[in-house]
Motif scaffolding. Structure first.
Motif, PDB file in Angstrom:
ATOM      1  N   PRO A 130       0.823  -1.216   0.000  1.00  0.00           N
ATOM      2  CA  PRO A 130       0.000   0.000   0.000  1.00  0.00           C
ATOM      3  C   PRO A 130       0.853   1.261   0.000  1.00  0.00           C
ATOM      4  CG  PRO A 130       0.140  -0.873   2.206  1.00  0.00           C
ATOM      5  CD  PRO A 130       0.814  -1.876   1.307  1.00  0.00           C
ATOM      6  N   ARG A 131       0.219   2.373  -0.305  1.00  0.00           N
ATOM      7  CA  ARG A 131       0.886   3.670  -0.238  1.00  0.00           C
ATOM      8  C   ARG A 131       0.429   4.474   0.975  1.00  0.00           C
ATOM      9  NH1 ARG A 131      -0.313   6.555  -5.480  1.00  0.00           N
ATOM     10  NH2 ARG A 131       1.157   8.044  -4.585  1.00  0.00           N
ATOM     11  N   LEU A 132      -0.748   4.144   1.485  1.00  0.00           N
ATOM     12  CA  LEU A 132      -1.290   4.822   2.665  1.00  0.00           C
ATOM     13  C   LEU A 132      -1.841   3.759   3.607  1.00  0.00           C
ATOM     14  CD1 LEU A 132      -2.328   7.393   4.228  1.00  0.00           C
ATOM     15  CD2 LEU A 132      -4.430   7.182   2.885  1.00  0.00           C
ATOM     16  N   VAL A 133      -1.484   3.857   4.893  1.00  0.00           N
ATOM     17  CA  VAL A 133      -2.020   2.953   5.903  1.00  0.00           C
ATOM     18  C   VAL A 133      -2.721   3.793   6.969  1.00  0.00           C
ATOM     19  CG1 VAL A 133      -1.513   1.200   7.644  1.00  0.00           C
ATOM     20  CG2 VAL A 133      -0.228   1.229   5.504  1.00  0.00           C
ATOM     21  N   VAL A 134      -3.972   3.454   7.243  1.00  0.00           N
ATOM     22  CA  VAL A 134      -4.730   4.095   8.311  1.00  0.00           C
ATOM     23  C   VAL A 134      -4.450   3.337   9.596  1.00  0.00           C
ATOM     24  CG1 VAL A 134      -7.020   4.701   9.173  1.00  0.00           C
ATOM     25  CG2 VAL A 134      -6.519   4.876   6.719  1.00  0.00           C
ATOM     26  N   LEU A 135      -3.898   4.030  10.565  1.00  0.00           N
ATOM     27  CA  LEU A 135      -3.572   3.442  11.866  1.00  0.00           C
ATOM     28  C   LEU A 135      -4.584   3.957  12.881  1.00  0.00           C
ATOM     29  CD1 LEU A 135       0.289   4.150  11.792  1.00  0.00           C
ATOM     30  CD2 LEU A 135      -0.854   1.994  11.181  1.00  0.00           C
ATOM     31  N   ASP A 136      -5.559   3.122  13.228  1.00  0.00           N
ATOM     32  CA  ASP A 136      -6.624   3.542  14.140  1.00  0.00           C
ATOM     33  C   ASP A 136      -6.310   3.035  15.547  1.00  0.00           C
ATOM     34  OD1 ASP A 136      -8.910   4.421  15.347  1.00  0.00           O
ATOM     35  OD2 ASP A 136     -10.305   3.466  13.956  1.00  0.00           O
ATOM     36  N   GLU A 137      -5.745   3.898  16.364  1.00  0.00           N
ATOM     37  CA  GLU A 137      -5.326   3.563  17.733  1.00  0.00           C
ATOM     38  C   GLU A 137      -4.475   2.289  17.742  1.00  0.00           C
ATOM     39  OE1 GLU A 137      -5.802   5.501  20.192  1.00  0.00           O
ATOM     40  OE2 GLU A 137      -7.658   6.623  19.938  1.00  0.00           O
ATOM     41  N   PRO A 138      -3.385   2.236  16.987  1.00  0.00           N
ATOM     42  CA  PRO A 138      -2.662   0.975  16.799  1.00  0.00           C
ATOM     43  C   PRO A 138      -1.921   0.460  18.020  1.00  0.00           C
ATOM     44  CG  PRO A 138      -1.419   2.774  15.826  1.00  0.00           C
ATOM     45  CD  PRO A 138      -2.740   3.346  16.254  1.00  0.00           C
ATOM     46  N   VAL A 139      -1.657   1.319  19.011  1.00  0.00           N
ATOM     47  CA  VAL A 139      -0.900   0.865  20.178  1.00  0.00           C
ATOM     48  C   VAL A 139      -1.626   1.086  21.497  1.00  0.00           C
ATOM     49  CG1 VAL A 139       1.320   1.196  19.021  1.00  0.00           C
ATOM     50  CG2 VAL A 139       0.359   3.061  20.393  1.00  0.00           C
ATOM     51  N   SER A 140      -2.840   1.629  21.451  1.00  0.00           N
ATOM     52  CA  SER A 140      -3.504   2.007  22.705  1.00  0.00           C
ATOM     53  C   SER A 140      -3.903   0.801  23.549  1.00  0.00           C
ATOM     54  CB  SER A 140      -4.738   2.871  22.416  1.00  0.00           C
ATOM     55  OG  SER A 140      -5.685   2.148  21.647  1.00  0.00           O
ATOM     56  N   ALA A 141      -4.069  -0.376  22.919  1.00  0.00           N
ATOM     57  CA  ALA A 141      -4.450  -1.570  23.686  1.00  0.00           C
ATOM     58  C   ALA A 141      -3.248  -2.355  24.187  1.00  0.00           C
ATOM     59  CB  ALA A 141      -5.333  -2.474  22.819  1.00  0.00           C
ATOM     60  N   LEU A 142      -2.049  -1.867  23.917  1.00  0.00           N
ATOM     61  CA  LEU A 142      -0.837  -2.600  24.268  1.00  0.00           C
ATOM     62  C   LEU A 142      -0.236  -2.076  25.564  1.00  0.00           C
ATOM     63  CD1 LEU A 142       0.859  -2.664  20.737  1.00  0.00           C
ATOM     64  CD2 LEU A 142      -0.653  -4.390  21.759  1.00  0.00           C
ATOM     65  N   ASP A 143       0.534  -2.940  26.211  1.00  0.00           N
ATOM     66  CA  ASP A 143       1.285  -2.500  27.394  1.00  0.00           C
ATOM     67  C   ASP A 143       2.265  -1.405  26.992  1.00  0.00           C
ATOM     68  OD1 ASP A 143      -0.011  -4.376  28.919  1.00  0.00           O
ATOM     69  OD2 ASP A 143       1.580  -5.878  28.761  1.00  0.00           O
ATOM     70  N   VAL A 144       2.546  -0.520  27.937  1.00  0.00           N
ATOM     71  CA  VAL A 144       3.436   0.606  27.652  1.00  0.00           C
ATOM     72  C   VAL A 144       4.790   0.124  27.135  1.00  0.00           C
ATOM     73  CG1 VAL A 144       4.646   2.570  28.683  1.00  0.00           C
ATOM     74  CG2 VAL A 144       2.284   2.086  29.343  1.00  0.00           C
ATOM     75  N   SER A 145       5.295  -0.983  27.692  1.00  0.00           N
ATOM     76  CA  SER A 145       6.607  -1.490  27.283  1.00  0.00           C
ATOM     77  C   SER A 145       6.608  -1.980  25.840  1.00  0.00           C
ATOM     78  CB  SER A 145       7.039  -2.619  28.210  1.00  0.00           C
ATOM     79  OG  SER A 145       6.106  -3.691  28.166  1.00  0.00           O
ATOM     80  N   ILE A 146       5.438  -2.366  25.321  1.00  0.00           N
ATOM     81  CA  ILE A 146       5.339  -2.890  23.956  1.00  0.00           C
ATOM     82  C   ILE A 146       5.051  -1.776  22.956  1.00  0.00           C
ATOM     83  CG2 ILE A 146       4.166  -4.579  22.483  1.00  0.00           C
ATOM     84  CD1 ILE A 146       5.806  -5.791  24.715  1.00  0.00           C
ATOM     85  N   ARG A 147       4.445  -0.688  23.430  1.00  0.00           N
ATOM     86  CA  ARG A 147       4.053   0.393  22.512  1.00  0.00           C
ATOM     87  C   ARG A 147       5.246   0.927  21.728  1.00  0.00           C
ATOM     88  NH1 ARG A 147      -0.057   4.149  26.175  1.00  0.00           N
ATOM     89  NH2 ARG A 147      -1.627   2.533  26.548  1.00  0.00           N
ATOM     90  N   ALA A 148       6.345   1.171  22.425  1.00  0.00           N
ATOM     91  CA  ALA A 148       7.518   1.745  21.753  1.00  0.00           C
ATOM     92  C   ALA A 148       8.028   0.811  20.664  1.00  0.00           C
ATOM     93  CB  ALA A 148       8.609   2.036  22.768  1.00  0.00           C
ATOM     94  N   GLN A 149       7.973  -0.504  20.907  1.00  0.00           N
ATOM     95  CA  GLN A 149       8.425  -1.454  19.901  1.00  0.00           C
ATOM     96  C   GLN A 149       7.584  -1.358  18.633  1.00  0.00           C
ATOM     97  OE1 GLN A 149       8.599  -5.433  21.463  1.00  0.00           O
ATOM     98  NE2 GLN A 149       9.536  -4.800  23.389  1.00  0.00           N
ATOM     99  N   ILE A 150       6.269  -1.290  18.787  1.00  0.00           N
ATOM    100  CA  ILE A 150       5.382  -1.217  17.619  1.00  0.00           C
ATOM    101  C   ILE A 150       5.526   0.126  16.912  1.00  0.00           C
ATOM    102  CG2 ILE A 150       2.989  -1.321  16.821  1.00  0.00           C
ATOM    103  CD1 ILE A 150       4.163  -3.998  17.740  1.00  0.00           C
ATOM    104  N   MET A 151       5.674   1.211  17.681  1.00  0.00           N
ATOM    105  CA  MET A 151       5.862   2.524  17.048  1.00  0.00           C
ATOM    106  C   MET A 151       7.168   2.575  16.266  1.00  0.00           C
ATOM    107  SD  MET A 151       4.318   5.395  19.668  1.00  0.00           S
ATOM    108  CE  MET A 151       5.313   4.938  21.090  1.00  0.00           C
ATOM    109  N   ASN A 152       8.225   2.013  16.839  1.00  0.00           N
ATOM    110  CA  ASN A 152       9.501   1.978  16.121  1.00  0.00           C
ATOM    111  C   ASN A 152       9.397   1.122  14.867  1.00  0.00           C
ATOM    112  OD1 ASN A 152      10.975   3.661  17.833  1.00  0.00           O
ATOM    113  ND2 ASN A 152      11.508   1.980  19.209  1.00  0.00           N
TER     114      ASN A 152
END
Length: 327
Positions: A176-198
Motif C-alpha cells: 500500500p501507499r497509505l495505511v490508516v492506523l486507528d489507535e494501533p498501540v492504545s491496547a498494548l502494554d506501555v513497554s510494547i508500545r515503543a516497539q510497535i511505534m519503532n
C-alpha cells in the motif's frame, strides 16, 4: 491542499439521521459526526487526527477506508476523486489504502494459521502462485520481526504486541501507499508500545509509506507525526506541524489537551487526557464555537459566531476568535 499529496480530504461531512416512529419513520434531526474537514497527507509523512472520544476521528478514518459513505465532500487520491472511480479503480484504491486497527484479535479468524491470515489479501487480489505467496508471507513476517516457524501458529498463541505485528504484515501484503492506523498501540502494554511505534516508523522509512494516525495518546502522536490536526465535535480546530504544534499550541482546546496530558512528576505518566466538563452531543451542539462552554477564554462572540479556520502562519491554521477579527 498541498501539491503532490497522496490523499487530499476536502470539505468532508458525515451526517447520521435521527429517526422517530416505527411504522412511519421520519427524520427528526441529524448527528453531525464530521463537519467540513479538510487536510492533505504527503508521501512518506504521518498526519495524526487527535481529540477526545466523539470528536469524529474514527469516522473520518472509516470514510477514507470506504467503510462509511460520504454525506458530502471529496477524497482525492493522487488527485482523482475516489467517489468517481470505476469498480476496478476502486479495487486498486482499496489495495493502496490499508488499515491497522486497535484490536487485531477482532479482525483475525482464530481458526486460521498466521500464514493464511497474512496470505489472504495476496490470494484474493493477486495472481501469485501458492509458492510465491508463501515466500511473500515469510518476507512480510520477517519485516515485522516474526520468525518463519511462527507462520504455522494460530492467533491465540501470540501476545498482543505480536498480534499487532501480524496485522501490520497483513496490511503491507499489497504494497500500500497509505495505511490508516486507528489507535494501533492504545491496547498494548506501555513497554510494547515503543516497539510497535519503532516498527511502524522503520517500515515507513523503508517503503515511503504515508500514515493517517488516529490516536488520543499525545506521546504516541508526538513521536509518530509530521503534522497534527486537532478535532473537536466533528471539526478541525487547529492544524500544524508536529513539534511546532506541541511546542506552541494556539487553540484553547489544544492547550487544554496538552496541559491535561502533562505528568505532574516522573512517576505519574498520563496515558489519557481529561478535560473539565463533557463534550456536547453532536445531535445538539452549542451555538457559535462548539468549544465555548468549556473554554476559559470564551468571549461573547464565541457563543454566537462559529470562528473560521484561518491561517495564522504558513504552517498553522486555527479556528478561534482569539486569532480572527470578523469584519
Amino acid at each position: 491542499m498541498s501539491a503532490g499529496s497522496v490523499l487530499e480530504v476536502q470539505h468532508l461531512k458525515k451526517y447520521y439521521p435521527v429517526t422517530k416512529g416505527l411504522a412511519l419513520r421520519r427524520t427528526v434531526g441529524w448527528v453531525k459526526a464530521v463537519e467540513d474537514v479538510s487536510f492533505a497527507i504527503r508521501p512518506g509523512q504521518t498526519l495524526s487526527l487527535v481529540g477526545e472520544t466523539g470528536a469524529g476521528k474514527s469516522t473520518v478514518a472509516k470514510m477514507v477506508l470506504l467503510m462509511e459513505p460520504l454525506t458530502s465532500g471529496s477524497l482525492l487520491f493522487d488527485g482523482r476523486d475516489v467517489t468517481e472511480l470505476t469498480r476496478s479503480e476502486l479495487n486498486a484504491y482499496r489495495s493502496d489504502v490499508q488499515a491497522v486497527f486497535q484490536d487485531p484479535w477482532g479482525s483475525m479468524n482464530p481458526r486460521m494459521r498466521v500464514r493464511t491470515i497474512v496470505a489472504e489479501p495476496l490470494a484474493v487480489n493477486t495472481g501469485l502462485s501458492n509458492h510465491e505467496i508463501r515466500r511473500k508471507v515469510l518476507e512480510l513476517l520477517d519485516q515485522v520481526g516474526l520468525r518463519p516457524d511462527q507462520a504455522e501458529l494460530y492467533p491465540h498463541e501470540f501476545s498482543g504486541g505480536q498480534r499487532q505485528r501480524i496485522a501490520v504484515a497483513r496490511a503491507l501484503a499489497l504494497n500500500p501507499r497509505l495505511v490508516v492506523l486507528d489507535e494501533p498501540v492504545s491496547a498494548l502494554d506501555v513497554s510494547i508500545r515503543a516497539q510497535i511505534m519503532n516498527l511502524l516508523k522503520d517500515i515507513q522509512a523503508t517503503h515511503g509509506l504515508s500514515y493517517l494516525l488516529i490516536a488520543h495518546n499525545l506521546a504516541t502522536v508526538r513521536y509518530m507525526s509530521h503534522a497534527v490536526a486537532i478535532m473537536y465535535l466533528g471539526k478541525i480546530v487547529e492544524y500544524g506541524e508536529g513539534d511546532d504544534l506541541f511546542d506552541n499550541p494556539r487553540h484553547p482546546y489544544t492547550k487544554a489537551l496538552l496541559a491535561a496530558a502533562m505528568p505532574s512528576g516522573p512517576d505519574d505518566a498520563s496515558d489519557d487526557f481529561v478535560l473539565s466538563g463533557e463534550m456536547p452531543s453532536p445531535l445538539n451542539p452549542p451555538s457559535g464555537c462548539h468549544f465555548h462552554p468549556r473554554c476559559p477564554q470564551a468571549m461573547d462572540i464565541c457563543k454566537q459566531v462559529a470562528p473560521p479556520l484561518v491561517n495564522i502562519s504558513p504552517t498553522r491554521t486555527v479556528s478561534c476568535h482569539l486569532y480572527h477579527s470578523p469584519s
